[in-house]
Scaffold this active site. Structure first.
Site, PDB file in Angstrom:
ATOM      1  N   LYS A 156       5.218 -73.336  29.017  1.00  0.00           N
ATOM      2  CA  LYS A 156       5.932 -74.281  30.109  1.00  0.00           C
ATOM      3  C   LYS A 156       7.117 -73.645  30.687  1.00  0.00           C
ATOM      4  CE  LYS A 156       8.619 -77.661  28.830  1.00  0.00           C
ATOM      5  NZ  LYS A 156       9.905 -78.128  29.615  1.00  0.00           N
ATOM      6  N   ASN A 157       7.996 -73.188  30.015  1.00  0.00           N
ATOM      7  CA  ASN A 157       8.986 -72.759  30.433  1.00  0.00           C
ATOM      8  C   ASN A 157       9.249 -71.529  31.107  1.00  0.00           C
ATOM      9  OD1 ASN A 157      10.131 -75.257  29.482  1.00  0.00           O
ATOM     10  ND2 ASN A 157      11.217 -74.374  27.751  1.00  0.00           N
TER      11      ASN A 157
ATOM     12  N   CYS B   9      19.819 -85.467  31.273  1.00  0.00           N
ATOM     13  CA  CYS B   9      18.772 -86.300  30.616  1.00  0.00           C
ATOM     14  C   CYS B   9      19.364 -86.617  29.294  1.00  0.00           C
ATOM     15  CB  CYS B   9      17.668 -85.034  30.594  1.00  0.00           C
ATOM     16  SG  CYS B   9      17.920 -83.753  29.420  1.00  0.00           S
TER      17      CYS B   9
HETATM   18  C1  EPZ Z   1      15.761 -74.170  29.497  1.00  0.00           C
HETATM   19  O1  EPZ Z   1      16.747 -75.264  29.926  1.00  0.00           O
HETATM   20  C2  EPZ Z   1      14.761 -74.839  28.894  1.00  0.00           C
HETATM   21  N1  EPZ Z   1      13.994 -75.745  30.050  1.00  0.00           N
HETATM   22  C3  EPZ Z   1      14.922 -75.659  27.701  1.00  0.00           C
HETATM   23  O2  EPZ Z   1      13.882 -76.304  27.107  1.00  0.00           O
HETATM   24  C4  EPZ Z   1      15.693 -74.984  26.762  1.00  0.00           C
HETATM   25  O3  EPZ Z   1      16.212 -75.937  25.885  1.00  0.00           O
HETATM   26  C5  EPZ Z   1      16.995 -74.244  27.389  1.00  0.00           C
HETATM   27  O4  EPZ Z   1      16.455 -73.249  28.701  1.00  0.00           O
HETATM   28  C6  EPZ Z   1      17.492 -73.301  26.173  1.00  0.00           C
HETATM   29  O5  EPZ Z   1      16.590 -72.470  25.952  1.00  0.00           O
HETATM   30  C7  EPZ Z   1      13.163 -74.767  30.742  1.00  0.00           C
HETATM   31  O6  EPZ Z   1      13.006 -73.743  31.064  1.00  0.00           O
HETATM   32  C8  EPZ Z   1      12.522 -75.734  31.909  1.00  0.00           C
HETATM   33  P1  EPZ Z   1      20.231 -73.506  29.877  1.00  0.00           P
HETATM   34  P2  EPZ Z   1      17.914 -74.588  30.891  1.00  0.00           P
HETATM   35  O7  EPZ Z   1      20.693 -73.381  31.192  1.00  0.00           O
HETATM   36  O8  EPZ Z   1      17.683 -73.558  31.809  1.00  0.00           O
HETATM   37  C9  EPZ Z   1      24.647 -75.727  29.920  1.00  0.00           C
HETATM   38  C10 EPZ Z   1      12.338 -77.978  26.518  1.00  0.00           C
HETATM   39  O9  EPZ Z   1      12.451 -78.592  25.520  1.00  0.00           O
HETATM   40  N2  EPZ Z   1      24.665 -75.228  31.394  1.00  0.00           N
HETATM   41  O10 EPZ Z   1      20.196 -72.352  29.044  1.00  0.00           O
HETATM   42  O11 EPZ Z   1      18.584 -76.076  31.544  1.00  0.00           O
HETATM   43  C11 EPZ Z   1      23.584 -76.470  29.487  1.00  0.00           C
HETATM   44  O12 EPZ Z   1      24.237 -78.062  29.862  1.00  0.00           O
HETATM   45  C12 EPZ Z   1      13.603 -77.675  27.383  1.00  0.00           C
HETATM   46  O13 EPZ Z   1      11.447 -77.270  26.768  1.00  0.00           O
HETATM   47  C13 EPZ Z   1      25.846 -75.545  31.908  1.00  0.00           C
HETATM   48  O14 EPZ Z   1      26.606 -76.010  31.331  1.00  0.00           O
HETATM   49  O15 EPZ Z   1      19.114 -74.457  29.716  1.00  0.00           O
HETATM   50  C14 EPZ Z   1      23.171 -76.410  28.299  1.00  0.00           C
HETATM   51  O16 EPZ Z   1      24.161 -77.100  27.355  1.00  0.00           O
HETATM   52  C15 EPZ Z   1      14.791 -78.482  26.814  1.00  0.00           C
HETATM   53  N3  EPZ Z   1      25.859 -75.088  33.159  1.00  0.00           N
HETATM   54  C16 EPZ Z   1      23.439 -74.957  27.905  1.00  0.00           C
HETATM   55  O17 EPZ Z   1      24.269 -74.501  28.997  1.00  0.00           O
HETATM   56  C17 EPZ Z   1      24.900 -74.400  33.841  1.00  0.00           C
HETATM   57  O18 EPZ Z   1      25.042 -74.099  35.128  1.00  0.00           O
HETATM   58  C18 EPZ Z   1      22.107 -74.194  28.049  1.00  0.00           C
HETATM   59  O19 EPZ Z   1      21.522 -74.394  29.359  1.00  0.00           O
HETATM   60  C19 EPZ Z   1      23.642 -74.183  33.118  1.00  0.00           C
HETATM   61  C20 EPZ Z   1      23.611 -74.514  31.694  1.00  0.00           C
END
Ligand code: EPZ
Length: 442
Positions: free
Chosen positions: A24-25, A124
């Protein structure tokens, strides 16, 4: 959608073989990347889940035509994305608010048009899900942002120019958006402290198949040589296997003893999860594209820290918390990636689990058998784990809000039933295609 629940009858086991769907991701970003090339991209091994439907709507809103080859005999996991008609760079709020991953069109829209208007994604259940690092990465390439009435308006008055980008955290989304713009920027871009997830490699591979010049994706320093917008061409790409779906089923096998084999997954994607399964007393055999888990003795307690890849994946945290709740001893699980991803613990406690949460740490005292109970999915991974909990619990479990599960797991109930679980979807509900299905699989 009307009430939708999964009914699980407990004291059961999961054994046998299950085919893992495409990730999915990854698939969601591959679909977004298709915007960069004019013409028909084919993306294969795309899971049949509601998030993919939403991304298809987003692309169609932009002017693309997305068709799923669900003709008889054709592989319904193949999407054809014709972007010749993409003439808009604006995505509507109602779609982005349905699925945060819609923000993944930001980079390719900027890459193709030099401009984008994308609704700001909300948070979320698991956290604020900020996008500040997405914006900083793109600003380094010359993008200017204004926020107007909840929309992000991106422009590139001085063009898109390669830069040395250093991400504050190896954010998956920020790496992807920066990468999908950098491939169309003038000159070289280096993305330092980039995310290393397998889905990043999958995206980079597709971008290269479209003509982009990307090196060292999968490491924390990605190198890009930009090409002209008209140099991108459509491609035919196969999505990598879904390591989180695979890990979820492996936990099911570990819980009940197995043997359970997941097919269509590269074991190297799940290195840390396999290490933890073995630490907990499981036997894990790896093939080229399958993994088999089994267990003879008691589950042993474990210590887990969720971290960016190749660390332990946060998306398997709930599933391993369930495993720990059934282990003979006390485990410690620390969530380092999201600020609020322990809601699952409260639902599992309703089934009798003994879990103490202290900020980012959880103390899971195992050993007490779980009892079936009515529970609610708080996010798609927690929902999937609650169904697994029902399979090992005493009595019947009703899992509510299973729309979360449909977002990320293709035919979860059908796959579990094929492994011997006594689970069924019950009650009139709209499935993710909006057609009413009254299904009692019993
Ligand atoms: C992706 O989310 C995945 N979703 C998530 O899967 C997964 O948990 C996550 O990566 C970590 O592996 C998709 O790919 C659609 P991040 P993403 O940017 O890209 C913070 C599932 O269950 N952050 O690596 O949103 C953020 O809040 C989902 O399939 C900032 O602060 O994850 C988080 O705490 C859930 N500022 C952390 O970094 C930003 O600009 C990691 O986020 C970006 C992120």
């Amino acid at each position: 959608m009307t009430r939708e629940i999964i009914v699980v009858r407990g004291n059961n086991t999961l054994t046998g073989d299950v085919q893992i769907a495409g990730a999915k991701n990854s698939a969601l970003k591959l679909m977004a990347a298709a915007i960069l090339a004019q013409g028909e991209c084919v993306v294969r091994n795309v899971p049949d889940i509601s998030d993919i439907e939403v991304m298809s709507e987003v692309l169609e809103e932009l002017g693309a035509v997305v068709t799923r080859d669900n003709f008889v005999g054709r592989d319904e996991h193949t999407l054809t994305i014709d972007t010749a008609g993409v003439d808009s760079f604006e995505t509507p709020y109602e779609l982005v608010s349905k699925m945060r991953a819609s923000i993944s069109v930001l980079g390719p829209l900027i890459g193709r048009f030099g401009e984008a208007r994308v609704a700001m994604p909300g948070g979320c259940q698991i956290g604020a899900r900020k996008i500040d690092m997405h914006l900083k990465g793109l600003e380094a390439l010359g993008v200017e942002f204004e926020v107007e009435h909840g929309y992000l308006h991106a422009t590139t008055p001085r063009g898109l120019n390669g830069a040395h980008v250093v991400l504050g955290f190896p954010s998956v989304g920020a790496t992807e958006n920066t990468l999908m713009a950098a491939v169309a920027a003038k000159g070289e871009t280096i993305i330092e402290n980039a995310a290393c997830e397998p889905e990043i490699v999958d995206l980079a591979n597709m971008l290269v198949e479209m003509g982009a010049r990307v090196e060292d994706a999968g490491t924390s320093v990605i190198r890009v040589q930009g090409i002209g917008r008209d140099e991108f061409h459509p491609c035919d790409h196969t999505t990598c296997g879904d390591r989180i779906e695979a890990g979820t089923f492996l936990v099911g096998g570990a819980l009940t003893g197995g043997p359970l084999t997941v097919h269509g997954i590269d074991p190297s994607y799940l290195r840390m999860a396999i290490v933890k399964l073995r630490e907990m007393g499981c036997t894990v055999q790896e093939g080229d594209d399958y993994i088999t888990v089994s267990r003879e003795g008691e589950l042993r307690p474990v210590e887990i820290q969720t971290l960016p890849h190749p660390g332990f994946p946060t998306d398997l945290q709930a599933q391993f918390m369930l495993l720990a709740a059934c282990a003979d001893g006390t485990s410690i699980i620390t969530e380092n990636v999201f600020e609020n991803r322990f809601m699952f613990a409260a639902e599992l406690a309703r089934m009798g689990a003994n879990i103490v949460i202290e900020e980012h740490h959880s103390l899971v005292r195992g050993g007490r058998p779980l009892q079936g109970a009515p529970v609610s999915s708080t996010d798609l991974r927690a929902g999937a784990a609650l169904v697994l909990a029902g399979i090992v619990a005493e009595g019947e479990t009703h899992v509510y809000k299973i729309g979360h599960i449909d977002r990320g797991y293709e035919d979860y109930v059908g796959k579990l039933r094929s492994l011997g679980a006594d689970v069924s979807r019950e009650g009139p509900y709209l499935n993710h295609r909006g057609t009413v299905r009254v299904e009692t699989d019993a």
